[in-house]
Design a protein around this motif. Structure first.
Motif, PDB file in Angstrom:
ATOM      1  N   HIS A 101       0.847  -1.193   0.000  1.00 31.98           N
ATOM      2  CA  HIS A 101       0.000   0.000   0.000  1.00 31.98           C
ATOM      3  C   HIS A 101       0.886   1.248   0.000  1.00 31.98           C
ATOM      4  CE1 HIS A 101      -3.811   2.089   0.896  1.00 31.98           C
ATOM      5  NE2 HIS A 101      -3.084   2.886   1.668  1.00 31.98           N
ATOM      6  N   HIS A 161      -2.759   4.666  -3.062  1.00 30.22           N
ATOM      7  CA  HIS A 161      -3.821   5.461  -2.427  1.00 30.22           C
ATOM      8  C   HIS A 161      -3.464   6.937  -2.553  1.00 30.22           C
ATOM      9  CE1 HIS A 161      -5.822   6.531   1.721  1.00 30.22           C
ATOM     10  NE2 HIS A 161      -6.469   7.077   0.706  1.00 30.22           N
ATOM     11  N   MET A 186      -4.067  10.604  -1.777  1.00 31.93           N
ATOM     12  CA  MET A 186      -4.745  11.568  -0.901  1.00 31.93           C
ATOM     13  C   MET A 186      -4.392  12.952  -1.415  1.00 31.93           C
ATOM     14  SD  MET A 186      -3.981   9.568   2.611  1.00 31.93           S
ATOM     15  CE  MET A 186      -2.772   8.581   1.771  1.00 31.93           C
ATOM     16  N   ASP A 202      -8.444   1.011   5.845  1.00 36.50           N
ATOM     17  CA  ASP A 202      -7.122   1.627   5.987  1.00 36.50           C
ATOM     18  C   ASP A 202      -7.118   2.598   7.158  1.00 36.50           C
ATOM     19  OD1 ASP A 202      -4.667   2.844   5.564  1.00 36.50           O
ATOM     20  OD2 ASP A 202      -5.280   3.903   3.739  1.00 36.50           O
ATOM     21  N   ASP A 246       0.924   5.403   0.006  1.00 35.27           N
ATOM     22  CA  ASP A 246       0.138   6.593   0.353  1.00 35.27           C
ATOM     23  C   ASP A 246       0.767   7.852  -0.220  1.00 35.27           C
ATOM     24  OD1 ASP A 246      -1.940   5.519   2.157  1.00 35.27           O
ATOM     25  OD2 ASP A 246      -0.220   4.890   3.355  1.00 35.27           O
TER      26      ASP A 246
HETATM   27 ZN    ZN Z   1      -3.613   4.642   2.750  1.00 35.49          ZN
END
Ligand code: ZN
Ligand code: DX5
Length: 214
Positions: free
Chosen positions: A31, A64, A66, A173, A33
């Motif tokens: 994963h 992911h 953001m 998450d 970020d």
């Molecule tokens: Zn995340």
């Protein structure tokens, strides 16, 4: 269940070693970020760093974003060879278009919901997404305390998925550990992300093995 360890909690001075550790672990995905300091109050790492991570990782990348306007970076995420591209519901006024663009770029599209965003809002996009990611904390930082209401949201989403005949996976998450993870799996989660629970363990591979046994 599938486990996606988050390298946000890895040792950035020895990132290669941590990716190697994941390569030889039972982790299913990695994963990643990406933060912009605008959508969330923090900045993590960007594509120049991730290019090197992608080269070393043997596990599929679960990316992911953001960030605001994630559609601007579909090409860059694709160039990493990412398996999944997660975009936030709250960052995409034209979510349907973004999801199609991600699919057209050859990745699996996923939509992410912040803790205050109700799961009912993804009803109309469920047929088009590979996965829905529910945040168990407010995004931006690793090692935060799990928001207990997330368990209820997993249950609601599981019902919505059955009701609509969708095949979307449920990923959670933020704040995942052995205790919260067990409750999330019991409620119907398919995939757990874990940062702190893996990387601050004395034996990260053993922590992965334990989480995988949930
Ligand atoms: Zn995340
Ligand atoms: C938070 C990130 C998470 C974070 C999870 O904004 O999206 O992926 O790394 O970290 P833990 O598992 O430590 O809560």
């Amino acid at each position: 269940m599938l486990l996606s360890p988050s390298i946000l909690s890895a040792d950035f001075c020895h990132l290669g070693q941590d990716i190697d550790m994941l390569n030889s672990s039972e982790a299913d995905w990695v994963h990643i970020d990406i933060m912009d300091g605008v959508f969330v109050p923090n900045i993590s790492f960007g594509f120049p760093v991730l290019k090197h991570v992608a080269k070393v990782s043997q596990k599929p990348l679960d990316v992911h974003l953001m960030i605001v306007q994630p559609e601007k970076f579909i090409q860059e995420v694709r160039d990493l060879g990412a398996y999944i591209m997660n975009v936030h519901y709250e960052a995409c006024p034209h979510l349907h278009r973004v999801i199609q663009q991600i699919r057209d770029a050859g990745m699996q599209p996923a939509v992410t919901l912040n803790p205050a965003t109700p799961v009912q809002l993804v009803r109309d996009i469920l047929p088009d997404v590979y996965m829905v990611l529910l945040m168990g904390v407010n995004p931006g930082f690793g090692g935060q305390k799990f928001i207990p209401h997330t368990v209820e949201k997993v249950r609601e989403l599981r019902d919505l998925i059955s009701e609509t005949g969708s095949r979307a996976l449920i990923e959670v998450d933020g704040g995942v550990n052995m205790q919260t993870g067990a409750r999330l799996i019991e409620a119907g989660a398919d995939v757990l992300v874990a940062g702190n629970a893996v990387f601050s363990a004395n034996d990260p591979q053993e922590a992965i093995r334990q989480l995988k046994s949930l």
